[in-house]
Motif scaffolding. Structure first.
Motif, mmCIF file in Angstrom:
data_model
loop_
_atom_site.group_PDB
_atom_site.id
_atom_site.type_symbol
_atom_site.label_atom_id
_atom_site.label_comp_id
_atom_site.label_asym_id
_atom_site.label_seq_id
_atom_site.Cartn_x
_atom_site.Cartn_y
_atom_site.Cartn_z
ATOM 1 N N ASP A 54 44.464 6.402 16.149
ATOM 2 C CA ASP A 54 44.172 7.327 15.057
ATOM 3 C C ASP A 54 43.874 8.732 15.549
ATOM 4 O OD1 ASP A 54 44.300 6.205 12.285
ATOM 5 O OD2 ASP A 54 43.366 4.550 13.394
ATOM 6 N N HIS A 55 43.955 9.658 14.603
ATOM 7 C CA HIS A 55 43.736 11.067 14.930
ATOM 8 C C HIS A 55 42.305 11.320 15.395
ATOM 9 C CE1 HIS A 55 47.503 12.620 13.217
ATOM 10 N NE2 HIS A 55 47.335 11.762 12.227
ATOM 11 N N ASP B 167 35.678 13.430 8.222
ATOM 12 C CA ASP B 167 34.375 12.773 8.357
ATOM 13 C C ASP B 167 34.480 11.407 9.033
ATOM 14 O OD1 ASP B 167 35.870 11.932 6.218
ATOM 15 O OD2 ASP B 167 34.132 11.414 4.980
ATOM 16 N N LYS B 168 35.681 11.065 9.522
ATOM 17 C CA LYS B 168 35.864 9.708 10.059
ATOM 18 C C LYS B 168 35.843 9.646 11.583
ATOM 19 C CE LYS B 168 38.493 7.896 6.131
ATOM 20 N NZ LYS B 168 39.787 7.305 5.718
ATOM 21 N N MET B 169 36.411 10.635 12.223
ATOM 22 C CA MET B 169 36.494 10.652 13.700
ATOM 23 C C MET B 169 35.995 12.006 14.169
ATOM 24 S SD MET B 169 38.024 8.006 15.322
ATOM 25 C CE MET B 169 39.338 6.826 15.079
ATOM 26 N N ARG B 170 34.667 12.105 14.305
ATOM 27 C CA ARG B 170 34.085 13.410 14.576
ATOM 28 C C ARG B 170 33.627 13.572 16.015
ATOM 29 N NH1 ARG B 170 29.840 12.100 10.041
ATOM 30 N NH2 ARG B 170 30.034 10.271 11.374
ATOM 31 N N ASN B 171 33.271 12.469 16.663
ATOM 32 C CA ASN B 171 32.574 12.586 17.944
ATOM 33 C C ASN B 171 32.695 11.282 18.731
ATOM 34 O OD1 ASN B 171 30.835 10.758 16.641
ATOM 35 N ND2 ASN B 171 29.626 12.462 15.798
ATOM 36 N N ASP B 172 32.046 11.255 19.874
ATOM 37 C CA ASP B 172 32.095 10.063 20.737
ATOM 38 C C ASP B 172 31.650 8.805 20.002
ATOM 39 O OD1 ASP B 172 31.675 12.473 22.756
ATOM 40 O OD2 ASP B 172 32.473 10.793 23.927
ATOM 41 N N ASP B 173 30.586 8.916 19.217
ATOM 42 C CA ASP B 173 30.075 7.718 18.531
ATOM 43 C C ASP B 173 31.124 7.122 17.595
ATOM 44 O OD1 ASP B 173 27.724 7.934 19.837
ATOM 45 O OD2 ASP B 173 26.582 8.769 18.154
ATOM 46 N N ASP B 174 31.803 7.976 16.835
ATOM 47 C CA ASP B 174 32.842 7.487 15.922
ATOM 48 C C ASP B 174 33.974 6.808 16.703
ATOM 49 O OD1 ASP B 174 31.454 8.476 13.754
ATOM 50 O OD2 ASP B 174 32.700 10.278 13.528
ATOM 51 N N VAL B 175 34.356 7.422 17.818
ATOM 52 C CA VAL B 175 35.454 6.865 18.613
ATOM 53 C C VAL B 175 35.050 5.524 19.217
ATOM 54 C CG1 VAL B 175 36.882 7.203 20.684
ATOM 55 C CG2 VAL B 175 36.477 9.120 19.109
ATOM 56 N N LEU B 176 33.832 5.429 19.706
ATOM 57 C CA LEU B 176 33.388 4.175 20.333
ATOM 58 C C LEU B 176 33.267 3.054 19.297
ATOM 59 C CD1 LEU B 176 30.816 5.615 22.899
ATOM 60 C CD2 LEU B 176 33.056 4.590 23.394
ATOM 61 N N ARG B 177 32.856 3.410 18.083
ATOM 62 C CA ARG B 177 32.791 2.404 17.011
ATOM 63 C C ARG B 177 34.202 1.908 16.664
ATOM 64 N NH1 ARG B 177 31.108 5.297 12.961
ATOM 65 N NH2 ARG B 177 29.180 5.798 14.059
ATOM 66 N N ARG C 26 45.016 -3.244 20.983
ATOM 67 C CA ARG C 26 44.963 -2.203 22.009
ATOM 68 C C ARG C 26 44.629 -0.902 21.287
ATOM 69 N NH1 ARG C 26 44.691 -4.198 26.795
ATOM 70 N NH2 ARG C 26 45.647 -2.362 27.732
ATOM 71 N N VAL C 27 43.804 -0.061 21.911
ATOM 72 C CA VAL C 27 43.263 1.088 21.181
ATOM 73 C C VAL C 27 43.478 2.390 21.943
ATOM 74 C CG1 VAL C 27 41.273 1.965 19.937
ATOM 75 C CG2 VAL C 27 41.431 -0.480 20.426
ATOM 76 N N GLY C 28 44.115 3.320 21.275
ATOM 77 C CA GLY C 28 44.268 4.674 21.796
ATOM 78 C C GLY C 28 43.753 5.665 20.780
ATOM 79 N N LEU C 29 43.991 6.924 21.045
ATOM 80 C CA LEU C 29 43.712 7.983 20.070
ATOM 81 C C LEU C 29 44.916 8.899 20.062
ATOM 82 C CD1 LEU C 29 40.131 9.411 20.771
ATOM 83 C CD2 LEU C 29 40.817 7.954 18.859
ATOM 84 N N GLU C 30 45.094 9.635 18.952
ATOM 85 C CA GLU C 30 46.034 10.756 18.948
ATOM 86 C C GLU C 30 45.178 12.020 18.991
ATOM 87 O OE1 GLU C 30 48.759 11.123 15.647
ATOM 88 O OE2 GLU C 30 49.874 12.729 16.661
ATOM 89 N N TYR C 31 44.992 12.505 20.199
ATOM 90 C CA TYR C 31 44.096 13.631 20.459
ATOM 91 C C TYR C 31 44.818 14.930 20.103
ATOM 92 C CZ TYR C 31 40.591 16.264 23.167
ATOM 93 O OH TYR C 31 39.597 17.120 23.559
ATOM 94 N N ASP C 32 44.164 15.730 19.259
ATOM 95 C CA ASP C 32 44.796 16.933 18.719
ATOM 96 C C ASP C 32 44.695 18.072 19.747
ATOM 97 O OD1 ASP C 32 46.030 18.550 16.889
ATOM 98 O OD2 ASP C 32 44.607 18.144 15.268
ATOM 99 N N LEU D 148 35.688 14.976 24.507
ATOM 100 C CA LEU D 148 35.036 13.657 24.497
ATOM 101 C C LEU D 148 34.491 13.394 25.895
ATOM 102 C CD1 LEU D 148 37.729 11.594 22.554
ATOM 103 C CD2 LEU D 148 35.378 12.034 21.782
ATOM 104 N N ARG D 149 33.437 12.591 25.964
ATOM 105 C CA ARG D 149 32.886 12.240 27.278
ATOM 106 C C ARG D 149 33.933 11.487 28.089
ATOM 107 N NH1 ARG D 149 28.082 11.044 24.204
ATOM 108 N NH2 ARG D 149 28.639 8.833 24.069
ATOM 109 N N GLN D 150 33.873 11.673 29.387
ATOM 110 C CA GLN D 150 34.819 10.973 30.272
ATOM 111 C C GLN D 150 34.718 9.465 30.073
ATOM 112 O OE1 GLN D 150 34.394 11.927 34.405
ATOM 113 N NE2 GLN D 150 36.059 10.572 35.039
ATOM 114 N N SER D 151 33.499 8.951 29.917
ATOM 115 C CA SER D 151 33.329 7.493 29.766
ATOM 116 C C SER D 151 33.995 6.999 28.482
ATOM 117 C CB SER D 151 31.845 7.129 29.785
ATOM 118 O OG SER D 151 31.153 7.838 28.776
ATOM 119 N N THR D 152 33.958 7.819 27.431
ATOM 120 C CA THR D 152 34.627 7.449 26.183
ATOM 121 C C THR D 152 36.135 7.419 26.392
ATOM 122 O OG1 THR D 152 32.871 8.496 24.899
ATOM 123 C CG2 THR D 152 34.953 8.087 23.755
ATOM 124 N N ARG D 153 36.639 8.456 27.017
ATOM 125 C CA ARG D 153 38.093 8.533 27.231
ATOM 126 C C ARG D 153 38.574 7.365 28.080
ATOM 127 N NH1 ARG D 153 38.767 12.824 30.363
ATOM 128 N NH2 ARG D 153 36.794 13.925 30.209
#
Ligand SMILES: [Zn+2]
Ligand SMILES: [Zn+2]
Length: 264
Positions: free
Chosen positions: A35-36, A41-51, A62-68, A75-80
């Motif tokens: 996801d983007h 209000d859905k993907m705002r920060n590290d916490d949203d991404v980790l959830r 399998r989980v990725g992101l579409e990073y704009d 994002l924190r390195q650990s999140t990425r």
């Protein structure tokens, strides 16, 4: 072996399908979710991404992101690193204080405007403007590779320029070569995008000849449909299946191993 589709949206950004339903559609053919980031209000920060990652991984996705690229906050390195892969894509370009947005071109390219012409075309008659967009694109892609650690360049060449006509006229070969070079030297996969039908055949052939890696991305926001256009693009450009990513990153491994440097 079925090709793995890395670029699939859900209702965690602008898709229409839940994670639960995506865990069923992987039975149709293998795909991840990406996801983007950011998204309102859905993907705002590290916490949203980790959830998102937790919820999707619990469903064996399998989980990725579409990073704009050029827009998303860091994002924190650990999140990425906890993601299975990261797609980087350009959806707008900032030139000084102005934004060049890609939305209208996207609707045009996807055929959502019927027979209407691309309404913004005259703005891009200006060759200097086109050059600035191209240069800035290389810059945000380079930053995405170096700073964000993207694994896949999503819908390469998609922009208002792609809506102007023959891509071989619009995109100077030298620019195409530089974009390919950025990806090849860092082992970043070039996405074959079903929704926008990019990149065009000559670009894919150049990338193949330079030893690029590739990735399938339908960019679907709804149903997981057949890979008709993708398969035709792959065939027409003569791309071989072993050059395609399979739902996991190859960059970190290659770098940690230290022996898989690109030959170029
Ligand atoms: Zn996109
Ligand atoms: Zn997308």
């Amino acid at each position: 072996m079925a090709l793995f589709d890395h670029h699939v949206h859900t209702d965690r950004s602008d898709g229409r399908v839940s994670l639960e339903d995506r865990s069923v559609s992987v039975l149709v053919r293998p795909h991840g979710v990406s996801d983007h980031f950011p998204w309102r209000d859905k993907m705002r920060n590290d916490d949203d991404v980790l959830r998102y990652l937790d919820d999707a991984a619990r469903l064996d996705l399998r989980v990725g992101l579409e990073y704009d690229l050029g827009v998303a906050p860091p994002l924190r390195q650990s999140t990425r690193e906890s993601l299975h892969y990261m797609i980087g894509a350009v959806h707008q370009i900032r030139l000084g204080g102005d934004w060049v947005r890609f939305d209208e071109a996207g609707r045009f390219i996807k055929g959502l405007l019927g027979n209407a012409p691309f309404s913004e075309a005259s703005r891009f008659d200006d060759e200097a403007l086109r050059r600035r967009i191209l240069d800035r694109t290389l810059q945000v892609v380079r930053d995405g590779i170096n700073d964000v650690g993207i694994d896949i360049l999503g819908h390469p060449t998609f922009s208002p320029l792609a809506a102007l006509g023959d891509p071989e006229d619009v995109f100077p070969v030298e620019w195409q070569e530089r974009l390919i070079e950025l990806c090849v030297t860092s082992r970043v996969a070039i996405e074959v995008n079903e929704a926008y039908r990019v990149p065009h055949q000559a670009f894919l052939v150049r990338a193949r000849e330079r030893g690029a890696l590739f990735s399938v991305g339908t960019d679907t926001h709804g149903e997981v449909g057949p890979l008709d256009r993708t398969e035709a693009m792959i065939k027409d450009a003569g791309l071989s299946e072993e050059r395609f990513l399979r739902g996991e990153r190859v960059r970190a491994k290659a770098q940690a191993g230290g022996s898989a440097e690109s030959s170029s």
